[in-house]
Write a protein that holds these residues in place. Structure first.
Motif, PDB file in Angstrom:
ATOM      1  N   GLN A  56      -0.578   1.021  -6.116  1.00  0.00           N
ATOM      2  CA  GLN A  56       0.204   0.294  -7.396  1.00  0.00           C
ATOM      3  C   GLN A  56      -0.277   0.996  -8.544  1.00  0.00           C
ATOM      4  O   GLN A  56       0.447   1.022  -9.544  1.00  0.00           O
ATOM      5  CB  GLN A  56      -0.334  -1.078  -7.101  1.00  0.00           C
ATOM      6  CG  GLN A  56       0.214  -1.783  -5.921  1.00  0.00           C
ATOM      7  CD  GLN A  56       1.710  -1.757  -5.713  1.00  0.00           C
ATOM      8  OE1 GLN A  56       2.530  -1.779  -7.009  1.00  0.00           O
ATOM      9  NE2 GLN A  56       2.192  -1.874  -4.708  1.00  0.00           N
ATOM     10  N   LEU A  59      -4.472  -0.121  -2.071  1.00  0.00           N
ATOM     11  CA  LEU A  59      -3.636  -0.909  -2.979  1.00  0.00           C
ATOM     12  C   LEU A  59      -3.675  -0.679  -4.298  1.00  0.00           C
ATOM     13  O   LEU A  59      -2.760  -0.446  -5.179  1.00  0.00           O
ATOM     14  CB  LEU A  59      -4.117  -2.328  -2.927  1.00  0.00           C
ATOM     15  CG  LEU A  59      -3.083  -3.511  -3.673  1.00  0.00           C
ATOM     16  CD1 LEU A  59      -1.842  -3.739  -3.177  1.00  0.00           C
ATOM     17  CD2 LEU A  59      -3.915  -5.058  -3.504  1.00  0.00           C
ATOM     18  N   TYR A 110      -8.064  -1.706   2.273  1.00  0.00           N
ATOM     19  CA  TYR A 110      -6.890  -2.571   1.645  1.00  0.00           C
ATOM     20  C   TYR A 110      -6.974  -2.300   0.216  1.00  0.00           C
ATOM     21  O   TYR A 110      -5.994  -2.040  -0.321  1.00  0.00           O
ATOM     22  CB  TYR A 110      -6.708  -3.784   2.216  1.00  0.00           C
ATOM     23  CG  TYR A 110      -5.472  -4.300   2.352  1.00  0.00           C
ATOM     24  CD1 TYR A 110      -4.333  -4.079   3.195  1.00  0.00           C
ATOM     25  CD2 TYR A 110      -5.013  -5.029   1.096  1.00  0.00           C
ATOM     26  CE1 TYR A 110      -3.296  -5.036   3.012  1.00  0.00           C
ATOM     27  CE2 TYR A 110      -3.923  -5.594   0.824  1.00  0.00           C
ATOM     28  CZ  TYR A 110      -3.076  -5.367   1.746  1.00  0.00           C
ATOM     29  OH  TYR A 110      -1.615  -5.984   1.436  1.00  0.00           O
ATOM     30  N   LEU A 138       0.855  -1.177  -0.052  1.00  0.00           N
ATOM     31  CA  LEU A 138       0.065   0.083  -0.058  1.00  0.00           C
ATOM     32  C   LEU A 138       1.003   1.445  -0.057  1.00  0.00           C
ATOM     33  O   LEU A 138       0.516   2.388   0.188  1.00  0.00           O
ATOM     34  CB  LEU A 138      -0.964   0.103   1.163  1.00  0.00           C
ATOM     35  CG  LEU A 138      -1.605  -1.374   1.502  1.00  0.00           C
ATOM     36  CD1 LEU A 138      -2.657  -1.021   2.771  1.00  0.00           C
ATOM     37  CD2 LEU A 138      -2.505  -1.719   0.338  1.00  0.00           C
TER      38      LEU A 138
END
Length: 730
Positions: A721, A717, A713, A608
């Motif tokens: 990313q 993420l 989460y 993260l």
């Protein structure tokens, strides 16, 4: 209250926006007691007023539109006046309040109240607004038609209150009888059911007929307490007989009541011969417009978030400076040692870093109070109804969601006004996704440290304000998306149409707005002085112990070598010593208890963009979101230096932090990832506790915690990313 003092217990009942709370406050002043009804979070307010030798206890019941008990508020109001509510003695009489400028709509509830088998007074409020609309009342005819005393008042100005007080302590009026009538066939069914209720002692003789109408002609809420089985069977059989005759029993009550009310009002009220378009109507032509309404709403929200940053900067800097001075003073006065470190590096650094954001909390609360007091909140629900329906909810769900911007706890309790049980449950589950004021310090810290304040988009909007707006917008979109998903999967069901009163626009009451701000600020400071203080002390201990650790290098020897050799100039030596001191403190924190815990979870959160320090902040924030700021202040040692707990000092520490390869720990991409996590994560134990009380089950709080944690989460993420893949950051 002595045993010899004459006393009387009365219930105050009225529609929302009828001035009920204003009247309650005006009559009782500061002699009020606030709590909750047993088993639910519905607020229970009681107050006292004394007239002569008589003391009256007034129960302020939730504002409702009817006693059909489709919502929790309606059930509480009905059960209190009927004497069925635990821990609340039945009232001797009922004080009904109605908005004189919208009397026909308000009298629907009044006629239901008159069928409860208790004496009733009617306070005809907002007479000034009614007269401004050209309405002329024949109060004697209105009183005779209703069969109850009618007292004209203007509660906000204290007009008519003395007359009302004397009426309330005078002789009890006669119990009113039902004046309006249903079709003959339905009347026969009502009479038969009422007799059965009397025999089963489910209702008193005087209230049996009204209870029979409610049972026969209204669908009960899913979570309402059902009557005995034989009564349920009698109701079902009566409905079958009516349907067999082609009678639509479900619309009979509204048609009968409103038909009689309209006849009475035509006889007792003279109205202008021509419809007069009010100022509220003219404003609503723009505010509730299909196109301009949503545009205005979005612009208003953007203005609010811009103001939060612009207006709060000076007071925030002032509070930060005060915390600096307090830290320096304590450091000088207390002897060096554990206590000095605890107070400066734990209490002042942790609590001070959070308290700095108090001005932003107050500004956000100010705007919410203004929107509520002016009447715009109801318009916002109306505007959002079309969007809410696309996700399976109604605009009525938007009011609790909008209230959750301040705090999810009152937002969740506000769902009790939603009649549909499934809509209410879905609204409870998604309310914590709205960015509450506890998230604001986190947003402000990340934005202040990673986004330049002087950067503008399109030459108009400041970049920090736009980023903050985006975080709030993300919370709204996430709530709508999850609401749609819940209504399609776990909690399926159709939503009822939106029936909502649009109150007239009013100038906000400065007293009400200030009390709301002080209440929010007081709660924030209370949390800072209790929960955050306790967590800061624990975090300080974990960040500074164990004292004896094995370091990667001998910092003491390196400092001695610099001091003794004299090979560097005085300025170079001082800089080198300062660097060594910072490196040693950083390594000690990394090897402390808190550093070890952070390192343990770092592999999980590294995708993260988070390092172990951010991970520690996230873990501590599960108790209260704003603790994240204080945690970083402690982890980064703000308070060990001369610029103690200042807001700018923490910004500088975050900007200076680097990974081993020289990359900044806090880049704009990482900051956005952190904020997205906080938008979506369930990090408030108090909210989970309230959700448990409102749903009466641990199942739904567990669902709430699980889906929001997973959502946070995955969201972070994708942001981090995806940003790296697009080349937007490290």
């Amino acid at each position: 209250m002595s045993d010899e003092t004459p006393s009387r217990r009365l219930a105050l009942v009225g529609n929302p926006n009828s001035g009920k709370t204003t009247l309650f406050n005006a009559l009782t002043g500061l002699r009020q007691k606030v709590g909750n009804y047993p088993g639910v979070t519905v607020e229970k307010k009681e107050g006292r007023l004394t007239v002569g030798e008589t003391e009256v206890t007034l129960i302020d019941l939730p504002g409702v539109y009817s006693l059909s008990a489709r919502s929790l508020d309606e059930r509480i109001t009905r059960d209190v006046v009927l004497g069925r509510q635990t821990d609340t003695p039945p009232p001797e009489g009922i004080l009904a309040i109605a908005d004189a400028s919208n009397l026909e709509r308000n009298l629907y509830l009044v006629t239901q109240v008159m069928e409860l088998g208790r004496p009733v007074w009617l306070a005809l409020n907002m007479m000034d607004l009614a007269e401004a609309k050209g309405l002329v009342f024949d109060l004697d005819r209105l009183s005779q038609g209703l069969g109850i005393p009618v007292v004209p008042i203007v509660a906000s100005k204290g007009i008519g209150l003395e007359t009302l007080r004397r009426k309330l302590v005078g002789p009890l009026p006669a119990v009113p009888t039902r004046q309006w009538r249903l079709p003959q066939v339905i009347e026969a069914e009502v009479s038969a059911l009422a007799e059965q209720l009397r025999q089963r002692r489910w209702a008193t003789d005087a209230a049996a007929e009204g209870e029979a109408i409610r049972l026969l002609l209204n669908e009960p809420a899913e979570d309402d307490t059902p009557p005995p089985a034989d009564i349920q069977a009698a109701v079902a059989a009566a409905r079958e007989r009516l349907e067999a005759m082609g009678i639509e029993w479900w619309s009979a009550e509204a048609e009968g009541r409103y038909g009689w009310i309209q006849t009475l009002c035509r006889a007792a009220i003279q109205q202008p011969g021509q419809f007069q378009r009010t100022t509220s109507d003219r404003i609503d032509a723009i505010v509730t417009h299909r196109l301009w309404g949503p545009v205005l709403f979005a612009g208003l929200m953007l203005f609010i978030f811009q103001s939060i940053f612009t207006w709060a900067q000076v007071p925030m800097d002032t509070i930060g400076w005060m915390m600096d001075r307090l830290g320096a003073l304590v450091r000088e006065r207390l002897p060096a040692g554990e206590l000095n470190d605890l107070v400066v590096g734990g209490v002042i650094a942790g609590v001070g870093a959070v308290v700095t954001f108090l001005p932003q909390i107050l500004i956000l609360t100010l705007f919410i109070a203004l929107l509520e007091d002016t009447g715009y909140m109801a318009r916002a629900a109306f505007i959002m109804d079309r969007l809410m329906r696309r996700v399976g909810l109604s605009g009525k769900s938007f009011i609790p969601l909008l209230g959750s911007f301040a705090c999810a706890i009152p937002g969740i309790t506000a769902t009790r006004t939603i009649e549909n049980a499934k809509d209410r449950l879905v609204t409870i589950l998604i309310a914590p996704l709205m960015s509450c004021s506890a998230r604001l310090p986190v947003y402000a810290l990340m934005i202040g440290a990673c986004f330049p304040a002087d950067r503008r988009l399109w030459g108009v909007f400041s970049l920090p304000g736009v980023v903050l707006f985006a975080m709030y917008a993300l919370g709204i979109l996430a709530a709508l998306a999850m609401g749609w998903l819940f209504k399609k999967t776990l909690i399926r069901g159709a939503s009822p149409p939106l029936i909502l009163e649009l109150p007239p626009y009013r100038l906000p009451s400065p007293r009400t707005v200030l009390l709301t701000m002080f209440s929010a600020g007081g709660q924030f400071l209370y949390r800072a002085g209790t929960v955050i203080l306790a967590i800061s002390i624990v975090l300080w201990f974990l960040a500074t112990h164990p004292r004896s650790v094995t370091l990667s290098r001998d910092y003491a020897a390196e400092r001695a070598a610099i001091t003794q050799t004299g090979q560097m100039s005085g300025e170079e030596a001082a800089d080198r010593l300062q660097v060594l001191e910072r490196l040693e403190k950083a390594e000690r924190r990394e090897r402390s208890f808190i550093g070890q815990a952070g390192k343990l979870i770092e592999p999980v959160i590294a995708p993260l963009g988070f390092n172990w320090k951010i991970g520690v902040g996230i873990i501590s924030a599960f108790a209260a979101r704003e603790v994240f700021v204080g945690t970083l202040a402690i982890v980064y040692g703000i308070g060990d230096d001369e610029d103690a707990a200042g807001n700018q000092a923490l910004h500088a520490a975050l900007q200076a932090d680097r990974h081993a390869d020289g990359r900044p720990v806090f880049s704009p991409l990482v900051a956005v990832s952190v904020m997205v996590f906080f938008v979506l994560a369930m990090q408030c134990m108090s909210t989970l506790a309230v959700a448990w009380r409102e749903t009466n089950s641990w199942r739904w709080p567990v669902v709430m915690f699980a889906y929001m944690t997973a959502l946070a989460y995955v969201g972070s993420l994708l942001v981090y990313q995806g940003g790296r893949w697009l080349g937007l950051g490290q």
